[in-house]
Design an enzyme around this catalytic site. Sequence first.
Site, PDB file in Angstrom:
ATOM      1  N   LYS A   1      10.508  22.049 -53.937  1.00 22.55           N
ATOM      2  CA  LYS A   1       9.452  21.088 -54.153  1.00 22.55           C
ATOM      3  C   LYS A   1       9.858  19.493 -54.044  1.00 22.55           C
ATOM      4  CE  LYS A   1       6.150  23.701 -56.862  1.00 22.55           C
ATOM      5  NZ  LYS A   1       5.080  23.702 -56.019  1.00 22.55           N
TER       6      LYS A   1
ATOM      7  N   ARG B   1       2.021  34.289 -56.212  1.00 22.53           N
ATOM      8  CA  ARG B   1       1.335  35.580 -55.497  1.00 22.53           C
ATOM      9  C   ARG B   1       2.187  36.688 -55.641  1.00 22.53           C
ATOM     10  NH1 ARG B   1      -0.001  32.136 -50.386  1.00 22.53           N
ATOM     11  NH2 ARG B   1      -0.168  30.778 -51.724  1.00 22.53           N
TER      12      ARG B   1
HETATM   13  N1  BES Z   1       2.569  26.541 -58.784  1.00 21.32           N
HETATM   14  C1  BES Z   1       2.291  25.883 -57.658  1.00 21.32           C
HETATM   15  C2  BES Z   1       0.991  25.622 -57.369  1.00 21.32           C
HETATM   16  C3  BES Z   1       0.660  24.436 -58.185  1.00 21.32           C
HETATM   17  C4  BES Z   1       0.273  22.912 -57.423  1.00 21.32           C
HETATM   18  C5  BES Z   1       0.120  24.452 -59.509  1.00 21.32           C
HETATM   19  C6  BES Z   1       0.227  21.708 -58.220  1.00 21.32           C
HETATM   20  C7  BES Z   1      -0.228  23.048 -60.237  1.00 21.32           C
HETATM   21  C8  BES Z   1      -0.271  21.968 -59.597  1.00 21.32           C
HETATM   22  C9  BES Z   1       2.459  27.217 -56.663  1.00 21.32           C
HETATM   23  O1  BES Z   1       3.479  27.847 -56.633  1.00 21.32           O
HETATM   24  C10 BES Z   1       2.832  26.574 -55.263  1.00 21.32           C
HETATM   25  O2  BES Z   1       3.681  26.091 -55.054  1.00 21.32           O
HETATM   26  N2  BES Z   1       2.014  26.698 -54.177  1.00 21.32           N
HETATM   27  C11 BES Z   1       2.165  26.318 -52.929  1.00 21.32           C
HETATM   28  C12 BES Z   1       1.804  27.427 -51.933  1.00 21.32           C
HETATM   29  C13 BES Z   1       2.370  26.972 -50.662  1.00 21.32           C
HETATM   30  C14 BES Z   1       3.741  26.979 -50.423  1.00 21.32           C
HETATM   31  C15 BES Z   1       1.656  28.170 -49.718  1.00 21.32           C
HETATM   32  C16 BES Z   1       1.180  24.991 -52.794  1.00 21.32           C
HETATM   33  O3  BES Z   1       0.015  24.998 -53.301  1.00 21.32           O
HETATM   34  O4  BES Z   1       1.680  24.034 -52.109  1.00 21.32           O
HETATM   35 MN    MN Z   2       5.415  27.269 -56.035  1.00 19.86          MN
END
Ligand code: BES
Ligand code: MN
Length: 497
Positions: free
Chosen positions: A275, A349
Amino acid sequence: MAALSSLSFSKTLETDVPVLVVLVDPDNRAGPLGKGVLDRLVGGLDRAVAATGFSGKAGAFLDVLAPVGLDAGRLILAGAGPSAEFDDKAALRLGGQVYGKLKDLKIKAATVVLEGADGPLLPERGAEFLLGLSLRAYEFDKYKTKKKDDAAAPVAVTIVAEQAGKLKKAWAEVEPVADGVLLARDLVHEAPNALGPQEFAAEAEKLKKLGVDVEVLGEKDLRKIGMGALLAVAQGSARPPRLVVMRWNGGKDGDRPAVFIGKGLVFDSGGISIKPAGGMEDMKADMGGAAAVTGLFKALAGRKARVNAVGLLGIVENMPDGASYRPGDILTSLSGQTIEVVNTDAEGRLVLADVLAYAEDRFKPAFMIDLATLTGAIVVALGAQMAGLFASDDQLAADLVKAGEDTGERLWRMPMGPEYDKLIDSRFADMKNSGGRNAGSITAAQFLRRFVGDTPWAHLDIAGTAMSSPETDINRAWASGFGVRLLDRLVRNRFES
Ligand code: BES
Ligand code: MN
Ligand code: ZN
């Protein structure tokens, strides 16, 4: 954690109280006890009302110092709004507003006359007021080393009500729910260095003293079971994963359990698909689903809920490392289905896929509900105001929406279907773990759906509602504890009424 310092109940109003709070409606009518108080005032009140424009509308306050004729240092009138609109939710909000007012005024002890303008409150409604008080009082100050000036010290509250005994009993049913919400908030706030998988499991084990049966599975157990998807996420972290199984058997022997599953990423760096740095610290809260399920079990056990319930927490850390899983990897999940990893940041997931399959196979649930801070896309769609609801079963979805409206932890049902499902088909495996940006929350839900059989299932995407919370009447902290009150209510509505 700071909270209410004490709460006591009385049928009668003592004289010489430092601060007295009386609820009034827009006509400045108070119930019998409160009216007794207001009648003793010698003039002054009408002028104070006129001077301030105090209306008694919900959330308005009038603060009268050293009221003549009254044996009190201070009288605070709290606007409760019209009696006809004073329902449980209004009582909850008002409890929060009253606490906020006491805190703003740096008051450390207060007596609250708890009744409506039309007389005594239903005890259950009074308990909602007290729930509002205690939720608003919460603060996460564990790591503040400078002692707060005692002006900000917690508030001791005495409740005066005609039906003090019944109110106290009603509160005994609701206080465990408050405890559950505050536990969830504490877990979400906790720093990720202090709360790894092992430490989280130890927190869950503390519920044993309430009568919850808690089983903790470690890495070896999970390997033996075959949780290839969950283990892949965990493999880049120095801190091995845990699967926590909590059981509360308050229902009839043999009744199928309600199963609740929480995503418990103690930290989500994104892994190799790392990230951006900005805001990454928020990903300590990526265990908000697991925190809510833990809080729920504290509530259910604390109030001895008449339900058989199972809680499962998939507790993992997602880190970049030489041993990490990588884009391109193909995993074999517990269900036997294969998954092509296209983004290691779509890890929640993967964890849930194995826990869902395990839950359905082992517990033959009446229904399964998972809670997860699953996608950024749900934050874009619904903000912090509602969580996304995805369901395979219309009755379960309707019951959840209803519980959401009852508690104010609101849900918005999102669409699912084959046209979305095909977006996660993979060229090389049965599916891939991301369908890309478009409809990101829906394709994440479709992914989970592939690991659930015929059991009625619902998924709550709480990425927007669990953390970075807006200021509300009942919460001023960063974490909301979203889901505890909602699911406690669902259990009440479905199994206990
Ligand atoms: N934990 C994150 C989602 C999230 C984002 C929670 C902001 C709380 C606040 C999740 O694991 C994630 O990184 N999701 C990605 C999925 C994508 C890579 C398909 C996302 O939402 O960008
Ligand atoms: Mn994630
Ligand atoms: Zn995540």
